[in-house]
Design a protein around this motif. Sequence first.
Motif, PDB file in Angstrom:
ATOM      1  N   GLN A 283       6.795  -0.194   4.717  1.00 18.03           N
ATOM      2  CA  GLN A 283       5.339  -0.029   4.726  1.00 18.03           C
ATOM      3  C   GLN A 283       4.916   0.022   6.187  1.00 18.03           C
ATOM      4  OE1 GLN A 283       2.049  -1.850   2.091  1.00 18.03           O
ATOM      5  NE2 GLN A 283       2.332  -3.323   3.731  1.00 18.03           N
TER       6      GLN A 283
ATOM      7  N   ASP B  64       0.878  -1.176   0.000  1.00 16.46           N
ATOM      8  CA  ASP B  64       0.000   0.000   0.000  1.00 16.46           C
ATOM      9  C   ASP B  64       0.910   1.220   0.000  1.00 16.46           C
ATOM     10  OD1 ASP B  64      -1.653   2.138   0.517  1.00 16.46           O
ATOM     11  OD2 ASP B  64      -2.617   1.229   2.265  1.00 16.46           O
ATOM     12  N   TYR B  65       1.137   1.796  -1.181  1.00 15.04           N
ATOM     13  CA  TYR B  65       2.123   2.874  -1.329  1.00 15.04           C
ATOM     14  C   TYR B  65       1.766   4.115  -0.516  1.00 15.04           C
ATOM     15  CZ  TYR B  65       6.197   4.857  -3.601  1.00 15.04           C
ATOM     16  OH  TYR B  65       7.437   5.385  -3.843  1.00 15.04           O
ATOM     17  N   SER B  66       0.514   4.256  -0.137  1.00 13.09           N
ATOM     18  CA  SER B  66       0.127   5.410   0.691  1.00 13.09           C
ATOM     19  C   SER B  66       0.710   5.309   2.094  1.00 13.09           C
ATOM     20  CB  SER B  66      -1.394   5.551   0.755  1.00 13.09           C
ATOM     21  OG  SER B  66      -1.958   4.506   1.543  1.00 13.09           O
ATOM     22  N   ARG B  67       1.203   4.118   2.479  1.00 12.26           N
ATOM     23  CA  ARG B  67       1.790   3.915   3.812  1.00 12.26           C
ATOM     24  C   ARG B  67       3.306   3.702   3.743  1.00 12.26           C
ATOM     25  NH1 ARG B  67      -1.600  -0.752   4.712  1.00 12.26           N
ATOM     26  NH2 ARG B  67       0.152  -1.571   5.911  1.00 12.26           N
TER      27      ARG B  67
ATOM     28  N   GLU C 130      -0.744  -0.566   9.851  1.00 11.55           N
ATOM     29  CA  GLU C 130      -2.029   0.097   9.638  1.00 11.55           C
ATOM     30  C   GLU C 130      -2.468   0.961  10.796  1.00 11.55           C
ATOM     31  OE1 GLU C 130      -5.120  -2.197   7.737  1.00 11.55           O
ATOM     32  OE2 GLU C 130      -3.642  -3.658   7.092  1.00 11.55           O
TER      33      GLU C 130
END
Length: 148
Positions: free
Chosen positions: A144, A80-83, A147
């Motif tokens: 990464q 998840d590149y946003s993280r 979450e």
Amino acid sequence: MPLDQSFVGRSWPATEPYLVGREKIREFARAIGAADVEYHDPAAARALGYADVVAPPTFPVVITMAASRQIIEDPALGLDYSRVVHGDQKFAYARPVVAGDELVCVNSVDEITSRGGHDFITTRTEVTTAAGEPVVTVWSKLVQRGEH
């Protein structure tokens, strides 16, 4: 979801050749504040033994970051590149990059680990001339974040 461990050891086909331009080297050097004459002046670079302006040591990120999309955009990896944050970068040179070089990249995944709820992926990009002459190996570690 953790990164897919089956990606360790995987390599991708060589990228299309990238022609290193004199102005791209100059732009990069200006952007990072590198004022050394061999990065800007072809005559000065030739006086130092290069065929044309020579690229600063970190210049290969221009092509390796784009080439690494083969890895990071593969949905099966689970990234998840946003993280993602950049963790580390390392270069091992066979020779400097010079304007006029036609370079190709072959990407591989060297390592995937998880620690403290975060995933770490280390990629390796072998950069060669289109004729196969080794130029530089570039390792990049991406993190990464968990979450939570």
